[in-house]
Design a protein around this motif. Sequence first.
Motif, PDB file in Angstrom:
ATOM      1  N   PRO A 142       0.709  -1.264  -0.042  1.00 13.93           N
ATOM      2  CA  PRO A 142      -0.068  -0.027   0.098  1.00 13.93           C
ATOM      3  C   PRO A 142       0.951   1.404  -0.218  1.00 13.93           C
ATOM      4  O   PRO A 142       1.905   1.382   0.675  1.00 13.93           O
ATOM      5  N   GLN A 143       0.405   2.120  -0.902  1.00 18.60           N
ATOM      6  CA  GLN A 143       1.203   3.517  -0.795  1.00 18.60           C
ATOM      7  C   GLN A 143       0.735   4.365   0.345  1.00 18.60           C
ATOM      8  O   GLN A 143      -0.164   4.571   0.683  1.00 18.60           O
ATOM      9  N   SER A 144       1.700   5.111   0.673  1.00 18.27           N
ATOM     10  CA  SER A 144       1.628   5.867   1.731  1.00 18.27           C
ATOM     11  C   SER A 144       1.062   7.370   1.316  1.00 18.27           C
ATOM     12  O   SER A 144       1.129   7.625   0.108  1.00 18.27           O
ATOM     13  N   LYS A 145       0.528   8.042   2.366  1.00 16.17           N
ATOM     14  CA  LYS A 145      -0.220   9.408   1.824  1.00 16.17           C
ATOM     15  C   LYS A 145       0.866  10.428   1.465  1.00 16.17           C
ATOM     16  O   LYS A 145       0.789  11.311   1.005  1.00 16.17           O
ATOM     17  N   ARG A 146       2.104  10.144   1.663  1.00 21.03           N
ATOM     18  CA  ARG A 146       3.187  11.339   1.029  1.00 21.03           C
ATOM     19  C   ARG A 146       3.489  10.710  -0.254  1.00 21.03           C
ATOM     20  O   ARG A 146       4.503  11.423  -0.757  1.00 21.03           O
ATOM     21  N   GLY A 147       2.806   9.826  -0.819  1.00 17.02           N
ATOM     22  CA  GLY A 147       3.170   9.410  -2.041  1.00 17.02           C
ATOM     23  C   GLY A 147       4.193   8.629  -2.323  1.00 17.02           C
ATOM     24  O   GLY A 147       4.797   8.433  -3.415  1.00 17.02           O
ATOM     25  N   VAL A 148       4.656   7.979  -1.234  1.00 13.44           N
ATOM     26  CA  VAL A 148       5.793   6.762  -1.495  1.00 13.44           C
ATOM     27  C   VAL A 148       5.223   5.529  -1.676  1.00 13.44           C
ATOM     28  O   VAL A 148       4.482   5.156  -0.979  1.00 13.44           O
ATOM     29  N   GLN A 149       5.559   4.963  -2.772  1.00 14.56           N
ATOM     30  CA  GLN A 149       5.313   3.485  -3.092  1.00 14.56           C
ATOM     31  C   GLN A 149       6.151   2.401  -2.450  1.00 14.56           C
ATOM     32  O   GLN A 149       7.444   2.558  -2.775  1.00 14.56           O
ATOM     33  N   ARG A 150       5.799   1.930  -1.401  1.00 17.69           N
ATOM     34  CA  ARG A 150       6.615   0.641  -0.868  1.00 17.69           C
ATOM     35  C   ARG A 150       6.495  -0.459  -1.787  1.00 17.69           C
ATOM     36  O   ARG A 150       5.556  -0.809  -2.305  1.00 17.69           O
ATOM     37  N   PHE A 151       7.308  -1.286  -1.627  1.00 17.63           N
ATOM     38  CA  PHE A 151       7.567  -2.598  -2.291  1.00 17.63           C
ATOM     39  C   PHE A 151       8.551  -3.961  -1.824  1.00 17.63           C
ATOM     40  O   PHE A 151       9.183  -3.430  -0.700  1.00 17.63           O
ATOM     41  N   ARG A 152       8.147  -4.937  -2.103  1.00 19.68           N
ATOM     42  CA  ARG A 152       9.041  -6.091  -1.619  1.00 19.68           C
ATOM     43  C   ARG A 152       9.537  -6.759  -3.000  1.00 19.68           C
ATOM     44  O   ARG A 152       8.743  -7.024  -3.847  1.00 19.68           O
ATOM     45  N   TYR A 153      10.765  -7.174  -2.767  1.00 21.53           N
ATOM     46  CA  TYR A 153      11.369  -7.865  -3.719  1.00 21.53           C
ATOM     47  C   TYR A 153      12.108  -9.253  -3.536  1.00 21.53           C
ATOM     48  O   TYR A 153      12.268  -9.300  -2.239  1.00 21.53           O
ATOM     49  N   MET A 154      12.161  -9.826  -4.428  1.00 22.28           N
ATOM     50  CA  MET A 154      12.805 -11.457  -4.083  1.00 22.28           C
ATOM     51  C   MET A 154      13.493 -12.031  -5.368  1.00 22.28           C
ATOM     52  O   MET A 154      13.173 -11.620  -6.356  1.00 22.28           O
ATOM     53  N   THR A 155      14.666 -12.459  -4.846  1.00 20.80           N
ATOM     54  CA  THR A 155      15.648 -13.088  -5.882  1.00 20.80           C
ATOM     55  C   THR A 155      15.930 -14.593  -5.594  1.00 20.80           C
ATOM     56  O   THR A 155      16.463 -14.586  -4.582  1.00 20.80           O
ATOM     57  N   ARG A 156      15.678 -15.413  -6.490  1.00 20.99           N
ATOM     58  CA  ARG A 156      16.085 -16.662  -6.139  1.00 20.99           C
ATOM     59  C   ARG A 156      17.596 -16.967  -6.721  1.00 20.99           C
ATOM     60  O   ARG A 156      17.961 -16.545  -7.817  1.00 20.99           O
ATOM     61  N   ILE A 157      18.700 -17.736  -5.648  1.00 22.80           N
ATOM     62  CA  ILE A 157      19.880 -17.851  -6.185  1.00 22.80           C
ATOM     63  C   ILE A 157      20.284 -19.136  -6.208  1.00 22.80           C
ATOM     64  O   ILE A 157      21.507 -19.498  -6.467  1.00 22.80           O
ATOM     65  N   GLY A 158      19.169 -20.165  -6.219  1.00 23.26           N
ATOM     66  CA  GLY A 158      19.441 -21.308  -6.531  1.00 23.26           C
ATOM     67  C   GLY A 158      19.391 -22.452  -5.227  1.00 23.26           C
ATOM     68  O   GLY A 158      19.641 -21.680  -4.030  1.00 23.26           O
ATOM     69  N   PHE A 159      19.190 -23.572  -5.465  1.00 27.12           N
ATOM     70  CA  PHE A 159      19.227 -24.875  -4.325  1.00 27.12           C
ATOM     71  C   PHE A 159      18.138 -24.252  -3.363  1.00 27.12           C
ATOM     72  O   PHE A 159      18.282 -24.419  -2.189  1.00 27.12           O
ATOM     73  N   GLY A 160      16.956 -23.662  -3.642  1.00 28.03           N
ATOM     74  CA  GLY A 160      15.762 -23.514  -2.795  1.00 28.03           C
ATOM     75  C   GLY A 160      16.020 -22.135  -1.845  1.00 28.03           C
ATOM     76  O   GLY A 160      15.081 -21.839  -1.236  1.00 28.03           O
ATOM     77  N   VAL A 161      17.156 -21.358  -2.318  1.00 26.61           N
ATOM     78  CA  VAL A 161      17.412 -20.347  -1.301  1.00 26.61           C
ATOM     79  C   VAL A 161      16.886 -18.952  -2.222  1.00 26.61           C
ATOM     80  O   VAL A 161      17.291 -18.849  -3.284  1.00 26.61           O
ATOM     81  N   ARG A 162      16.544 -17.892  -1.329  1.00 27.95           N
ATOM     82  CA  ARG A 162      16.079 -16.782  -2.151  1.00 27.95           C
ATOM     83  C   ARG A 162      16.390 -15.722  -1.088  1.00 27.95           C
ATOM     84  O   ARG A 162      16.440 -15.895   0.098  1.00 27.95           O
ATOM     85  N   ILE A 163      16.821 -14.476  -1.920  1.00 26.57           N
ATOM     86  CA  ILE A 163      16.919 -13.336  -1.002  1.00 26.57           C
ATOM     87  C   ILE A 163      15.875 -12.398  -1.170  1.00 26.57           C
ATOM     88  O   ILE A 163      15.124 -12.366  -2.203  1.00 26.57           O
TER      89      ILE A 163
END
Length: 299
Positions: free
Chosen positions: A28-49
Motif C-alpha cells: 500500500p502506498q503512503s499518504k506522502r506518495g511513497v510507494q513501498r515494495f517487496r522484492y525477491m531473488t532466487r539464487i538457487g538450491f531453494g534459497v532466495r533473498i
Amino acid sequence: MDRLWAHTQQPDKHEQWDVRFTGIRYMPQSKRGVQRFRYMTRIGFGVRIEGTGETRERTDIRTGERISTLRFGSDQRLSLIREGRGYWKYVPQDGYIVFSTQYDYVTRFGLAGRVFDKFLFRPLMGFATAWSFDALRLWLEKGSAPAATIGRALIHYGCVLLLALLWAYEGVVPKLLFPEGGELALLKQTGLFPDQEASMLAWLGIAELGISIATIAFHRSKRLFAAQAVLLVLLAAAAFVANPELLAAPFNPLTLSVPMIGLNWIASRTVDDLPRAIRCVRKPAGRTERKATRHGFDL
C-alpha cells in the motif's frame, strides 16, 4: 514515454525483463506518495533473498523528464546488500528516450563482503543491469517477449559452452596429452605427413584449442558456426578415408561430428536479437560526474 514508464514501474512487467529480480510486489502506498515494495531473488538450491524498498516519482512538466528515486535493503542475514539507494531517469530526446540508472549500496560481512562485492558481485550486478536494459529495449522496439529472449539466450550460450568444451577436449586430451590413444595412428594412416605426424598432431590440438576460444569470443558470428560445420565434415571425412573400419566402431568421428554440427546450427539460429550489455554506456561521460559516481553504476 508512457509505455517505457509502464514497463519499468509496473511490477508484473518489471519482473519479466529484469534478471536481477524473481518477483516484485507493491505494498500500500503512503499518504506522502511513497510507494513501498517487496522484492525477491532466487539464487538457487531453494534459497532466495528478500528485501523491501520504497520509491517516489517526479515528472518535469516542462521538459517531460521523469525520475524515480528508490531506497532498498534487506534484513535477511544471508543478503550481501544491507541497504542502498538509487534512481531511474527518463529523458526524452529527439525521437528517442535516454533511460539511465545509478545506484549504490552498503554490504554486510565486513572486509570479506567488500572484497567479494568489488571483484565478483558488483561487476555481475552491473552486467546484469545492462543486459536487462537491452532485453527491455528488444521487448519495446521489436516485440520480443523477455521470456522468449531469455530462453533463446540460455539455449545459445548453452550451445556455445558445449561447443567450446568439446573443441577444447578434442584438442587437449587425445592430441596433446594422450596422442598414442589412437589419434596418432589415425594420422599416420593418412600418409599426409610422413615422419611429421607427432608434431602435426600437436599443432592440430593447438588449433582446436584456438577454435574453442574463438567460439566463445565470436559467438555472435554466424559465419563462425558455418565454418565449424564445414570443418567438422572435412575432419570426419578424412578420418573415414584413412580408416573406413571406423564406421563400424561404436564411438567414431560421426557420433561426435553430427551432434557438434547440430549445436552449431542451433547456435547460429539463436544468435539474432540477443541482449547485449555492451550496448549500454557503462561509464559516466564527464569528469565531475565520474568523480561523483565512481562507487555506483551509471548506465
